[in-house]
Design a protein around this motif. Sequence first.
Motif, mmCIF file in Angstrom:
data_model
loop_
_atom_site.group_PDB
_atom_site.id
_atom_site.type_symbol
_atom_site.label_atom_id
_atom_site.label_comp_id
_atom_site.label_asym_id
_atom_site.label_seq_id
_atom_site.Cartn_x
_atom_site.Cartn_y
_atom_site.Cartn_z
ATOM 1 N N ASP A 1 0.859 -1.177 0.000
ATOM 2 C CA ASP A 1 0.000 0.000 0.000
ATOM 3 C C ASP A 1 0.902 1.236 0.000
ATOM 4 O OD1 ASP A 1 -1.613 2.218 1.563
ATOM 5 O OD2 ASP A 1 -3.069 0.758 0.820
ATOM 6 N N VAL A 2 0.470 2.302 -0.673
ATOM 7 C CA VAL A 2 1.292 3.512 -0.757
ATOM 8 C C VAL A 2 1.606 4.085 0.625
ATOM 9 C CG1 VAL A 2 0.558 4.111 -3.101
ATOM 10 C CG2 VAL A 2 -0.711 5.008 -1.146
ATOM 11 N N SER A 3 0.764 3.823 1.615
ATOM 12 C CA SER A 3 1.002 4.331 2.969
ATOM 13 C C SER A 3 2.138 3.596 3.684
ATOM 14 C CB SER A 3 -0.272 4.235 3.804
ATOM 15 O OG SER A 3 -0.623 2.877 4.013
ATOM 16 N N GLU A 4 2.593 2.481 3.123
ATOM 17 C CA GLU A 4 3.614 1.662 3.775
ATOM 18 C C GLU A 4 5.036 2.076 3.431
ATOM 19 O OE1 GLU A 4 2.802 -2.660 3.870
ATOM 20 O OE2 GLU A 4 0.960 -2.117 2.802
ATOM 21 N N ILE A 5 5.214 3.090 2.571
ATOM 22 C CA ILE A 5 6.556 3.542 2.224
ATOM 23 C C ILE A 5 6.574 5.065 2.227
ATOM 24 C CG2 ILE A 5 6.103 3.310 -0.254
ATOM 25 C CD1 ILE A 5 9.085 2.581 -0.593
ATOM 26 N N ASP A 6 7.471 5.619 3.024
ATOM 27 C CA ASP A 6 7.588 7.062 3.155
ATOM 28 C C ASP A 6 8.259 7.663 1.926
ATOM 29 O OD1 ASP A 6 6.530 6.936 5.730
ATOM 30 O OD2 ASP A 6 8.514 6.663 6.628
ATOM 31 N N ASP A 7 8.036 8.955 1.748
ATOM 32 C CA ASP A 7 8.685 9.696 0.666
ATOM 33 C C ASP A 7 10.207 9.583 0.814
ATOM 34 O OD1 ASP A 7 9.012 11.339 -1.529
ATOM 35 O OD2 ASP A 7 8.837 13.178 -0.355
ATOM 36 N N THR A 8 10.884 9.410 -0.302
ATOM 37 C CA THR A 8 12.335 9.269 -0.364
ATOM 38 C C THR A 8 12.802 8.119 0.519
ATOM 39 O OG1 THR A 8 12.377 11.667 -0.628
ATOM 40 C CG2 THR A 8 14.477 10.589 -0.458
ATOM 41 N N ASN A 9 12.162 6.973 0.331
ATOM 42 C CA ASN A 9 12.515 5.784 1.090
ATOM 43 C C ASN A 9 12.468 4.565 0.171
ATOM 44 O OD1 ASN A 9 13.256 4.243 3.263
ATOM 45 N ND2 ASN A 9 11.548 4.854 4.562
ATOM 46 N N ILE B 1 11.707 -1.511 -3.922
ATOM 47 C CA ILE B 1 10.752 -0.489 -4.333
ATOM 48 C C ILE B 1 11.223 0.825 -3.721
ATOM 49 C CG2 ILE B 1 8.355 0.298 -4.222
ATOM 50 C CD1 ILE B 1 8.658 -2.279 -5.770
ATOM 51 N N TYR B 2 11.264 1.868 -4.526
ATOM 52 C CA TYR B 2 11.701 3.185 -4.087
ATOM 53 C C TYR B 2 10.558 4.177 -4.276
ATOM 54 C CZ TYR B 2 16.058 0.812 -5.343
ATOM 55 O OH TYR B 2 17.059 -0.106 -5.474
ATOM 56 N N ILE C 1 10.048 8.191 -4.579
ATOM 57 C CA ILE C 1 10.677 9.496 -4.722
ATOM 58 C C ILE C 1 9.554 10.477 -5.016
ATOM 59 C CG2 ILE C 1 12.347 10.879 -6.008
ATOM 60 C CD1 ILE C 1 13.780 8.203 -6.658
ATOM 61 N N GLU C 2 9.271 11.329 -4.029
ATOM 62 C CA GLU C 2 8.104 12.198 -4.049
ATOM 63 C C GLU C 2 6.874 11.309 -4.224
ATOM 64 O OE1 GLU C 2 8.810 15.432 -6.753
ATOM 65 O OE2 GLU C 2 10.602 16.044 -5.672
ATOM 66 N N ASP C 3 6.092 11.487 -5.271
ATOM 67 C CA ASP C 3 4.907 10.649 -5.457
ATOM 68 C C ASP C 3 5.085 9.625 -6.574
ATOM 69 O OD1 ASP C 3 3.344 11.674 -3.372
ATOM 70 O OD2 ASP C 3 2.739 13.394 -4.590
ATOM 71 N N SER C 4 6.325 9.307 -6.906
ATOM 72 C CA SER C 4 6.614 8.311 -7.948
ATOM 73 C C SER C 4 7.250 7.083 -7.307
ATOM 74 C CB SER C 4 7.562 8.893 -8.993
ATOM 75 O OG SER C 4 6.951 9.973 -9.660
ATOM 76 N N TYR C 5 6.994 5.929 -7.928
ATOM 77 C CA TYR C 5 7.500 4.658 -7.423
ATOM 78 C C TYR C 5 8.355 4.002 -8.501
ATOM 79 C CZ TYR C 5 4.023 5.545 -3.910
ATOM 80 O OH TYR C 5 3.300 6.131 -2.907
ATOM 81 N N PHE C 6 9.480 3.430 -8.071
ATOM 82 C CA PHE C 6 10.410 2.773 -8.982
ATOM 83 C C PHE C 6 10.772 1.426 -8.381
ATOM 84 C CE2 PHE C 6 10.836 7.328 -9.322
ATOM 85 C CZ PHE C 6 10.740 7.533 -10.680
ATOM 86 N N ALA C 7 11.166 0.490 -9.229
ATOM 87 C CA ALA C 7 11.550 -0.837 -8.754
ATOM 88 C C ALA C 7 12.769 -1.323 -9.530
ATOM 89 C CB ALA C 7 10.397 -1.821 -8.933
ATOM 90 N N THR C 8 13.707 -1.896 -8.791
ATOM 91 C CA THR C 8 14.905 -2.488 -9.399
ATOM 92 C C THR C 8 15.187 -3.812 -8.707
ATOM 93 O OG1 THR C 8 16.536 -1.593 -7.829
ATOM 94 C CG2 THR C 8 15.946 -0.183 -9.732
#
Length: 116
Positions: free
Chosen positions: A13-21, A34-35, A37-44
């Motif tokens: 859930d988006v609430s489970e990861i803080d901004d810049t975390n 999962i990263y 950054i602001e309101d965007s999510y990235f995965a590597t």
Amino acid sequence: MNTKNGRWVQILDVSEIDDTNMVGFEIDDRQIAIYRIEDSYFATANVCTHAFALLSDGWLDGDTVECPLHGACFNVCTGKAMSDPAEIDLEVFETRVTDNIVEIFLPEEAHRMADT
């Protein structure tokens, strides 16, 4: 949801990861980070390409993650290796948010590799 070339996997859930975390997960025996950054999510991939270390145990500064083992840096948006000792880019995964759930697209090739 499955598609011809892979499947979307619900991560958190988006609430489970803080901004810049960042948060690490294991999906089909694959380590994925999962990263946010602001309101965007990235995965590597979550494992450094230089030596085995989980990037989610490292440091995130803007769009750059630093490996906790030898300090290799990667761009989390593109997977690009940005500093020594890493010379190989990270695998990146497409992300989307559906009903406040972050999902990643796990390509069929990756799914098949995880099954072997």
